[in-house]
Design a protein around this motif. Structure first.
Motif, PDB file in Angstrom:
ATOM      1  N   LYS A  13       0.658  -1.539  -0.133  1.00 11.28           N
ATOM      2  CA  LYS A  13      -0.301   0.361  -0.260  1.00 11.28           C
ATOM      3  C   LYS A  13       0.941   1.095  -0.303  1.00 11.28           C
ATOM      4  O   LYS A  13       2.246   1.270   0.534  1.00 11.28           O
ATOM      5  N   PRO A  14       0.377   2.415  -0.662  1.00  9.08           N
ATOM      6  CA  PRO A  14       1.349   3.424  -0.941  1.00  9.08           C
ATOM      7  C   PRO A  14       1.943   3.937   0.636  1.00  9.08           C
ATOM      8  O   PRO A  14       2.861   4.415   0.812  1.00  9.08           O
ATOM      9  N   ASP A  15       1.089   4.026   1.788  1.00  7.28           N
ATOM     10  CA  ASP A  15       1.776   4.577   3.322  1.00  7.28           C
ATOM     11  C   ASP A  15       2.721   3.772   3.721  1.00  7.28           C
ATOM     12  O   ASP A  15       3.536   3.928   5.098  1.00  7.28           O
ATOM     13  N   VAL A  16       2.873   3.138   3.628  1.00 16.38           N
ATOM     14  CA  VAL A  16       3.934   1.315   4.034  1.00 16.38           C
ATOM     15  C   VAL A  16       4.896   1.540   3.869  1.00 16.38           C
ATOM     16  O   VAL A  16       6.189   1.887   3.007  1.00 16.38           O
ATOM     17  N   GLU A  17       5.909   2.284   5.054  1.00 13.48           N
ATOM     18  CA  GLU A  17       7.621   1.795   4.946  1.00 13.48           C
ATOM     19  C   GLU A  17       8.018   0.385   4.743  1.00 13.48           C
ATOM     20  O   GLU A  17       7.495  -0.318   5.550  1.00 13.48           O
ATOM     21  N   TRP A  51       6.709  -6.938  -4.887  1.00 12.35           N
ATOM     22  CA  TRP A  51       7.837  -7.701  -4.785  1.00 12.35           C
ATOM     23  C   TRP A  51       7.149  -9.154  -4.569  1.00 12.35           C
ATOM     24  O   TRP A  51       6.263  -9.052  -5.175  1.00 12.35           O
ATOM     25  N   ILE A  52       8.316  -9.865  -4.395  1.00 21.35           N
ATOM     26  CA  ILE A  52       7.580 -11.677  -4.412  1.00 21.35           C
ATOM     27  C   ILE A  52       8.268 -12.357  -3.053  1.00 21.35           C
ATOM     28  O   ILE A  52       9.090 -11.766  -2.277  1.00 21.35           O
ATOM     29  N   THR A  81      -2.086  -6.634   6.160  1.00 27.22           N
ATOM     30  CA  THR A  81      -2.329  -5.110   6.025  1.00 27.22           C
ATOM     31  C   THR A  81      -1.636  -4.444   5.408  1.00 27.22           C
ATOM     32  O   THR A  81      -1.995  -3.041   4.706  1.00 27.22           O
ATOM     33  N   ALA A  82      -0.532  -4.638   4.904  1.00 28.11           N
ATOM     34  CA  ALA A  82       0.040  -3.594   4.519  1.00 28.11           C
ATOM     35  C   ALA A  82       0.504  -4.012   2.944  1.00 28.11           C
ATOM     36  O   ALA A  82       0.964  -3.163   2.077  1.00 28.11           O
ATOM     37  N   ILE A  83      -0.229  -5.207   2.188  1.00 25.54           N
ATOM     38  CA  ILE A  83       0.079  -5.463   1.317  1.00 25.54           C
ATOM     39  C   ILE A  83      -1.393  -5.711   1.068  1.00 25.54           C
ATOM     40  O   ILE A  83      -2.288  -5.716   1.383  1.00 25.54           O
ATOM     41  N   ASP A  84      -1.364  -4.647  -0.498  1.00 27.11           N
ATOM     42  CA  ASP A  84      -2.590  -4.133  -1.600  1.00 27.11           C
ATOM     43  C   ASP A  84      -2.779  -5.496  -1.861  1.00 27.11           C
ATOM     44  O   ASP A  84      -1.609  -6.025  -2.650  1.00 27.11           O
ATOM     45  N   MET A  85      -3.977  -5.801  -1.817  1.00 29.12           N
ATOM     46  CA  MET A  85      -4.033  -7.428  -1.643  1.00 29.12           C
ATOM     47  C   MET A  85      -4.680  -7.347  -3.740  1.00 29.12           C
ATOM     48  O   MET A  85      -5.092  -7.740  -4.080  1.00 29.12           O
ATOM     49  N   SER A  86      -5.464  -6.253  -4.387  1.00 27.29           N
ATOM     50  CA  SER A  86      -5.496  -6.447  -6.074  1.00 27.29           C
ATOM     51  C   SER A  86      -4.662  -6.256  -6.535  1.00 27.29           C
ATOM     52  O   SER A  86      -5.012  -6.756  -7.728  1.00 27.29           O
ATOM     53  N   THR A  87      -3.290  -6.531  -6.473  1.00 22.96           N
ATOM     54  CA  THR A  87      -2.387  -6.684  -6.762  1.00 22.96           C
ATOM     55  C   THR A  87      -1.150  -7.756  -6.334  1.00 22.96           C
ATOM     56  O   THR A  87      -0.439  -8.438  -7.208  1.00 22.96           O
TER      57      THR A  87
END
Length: 104
Positions: A13-17, A51-52, A81-87
């Protein structure tokens, strides 16, 4: 019987460091280590931010079983929850050949 590679590709997700995400990966490591058939895990990122998550298992049953249990495993919530699940895309592939340094 060959080992199985679980290959999960995704974007954050865009806001994840990145460092926070890597820290959140530790409970996933701990979960994997408790699973029968776990061999190894590598988490990789490309220059474009993709990411992989590469996890090697001894067989397909071990990979499938762990994949079903992991979302409920203790402490893995922040990682997921840090992952953009749509990707997200997950595949299980039978490893048919491998080579290592120093082997013929």
């Amino acid at each position: 019987m060959s080992h199985v590679a679980e290959i999960v590709s995704f974007h954050l997700k865009p806001d994840v460091e990145e460092n926070a995400f890597l820290d959140s990966s530790q409970p996933v490591d701990a979960f994997c280590r408790t699973q029968s058939g776990f061999v190894s895990r590598r988490l990789m990122r490309d220059e474009a931010g993709g990411w992989i998550d590469y996890i090697e298992w001894t067989d397909a049953d071990a990979a499938s079983h762990a994949a079903k249990l992991m979302p409920q495993a203790e402490g893995v919530g922040p990682f997921l929850t840090a992952i953009d699940m749509s990707t997200l895309s997950m595949r299980h592939l039978h490893i048919r050949h491998s080579a290592q340094a120093g082997s013929d």
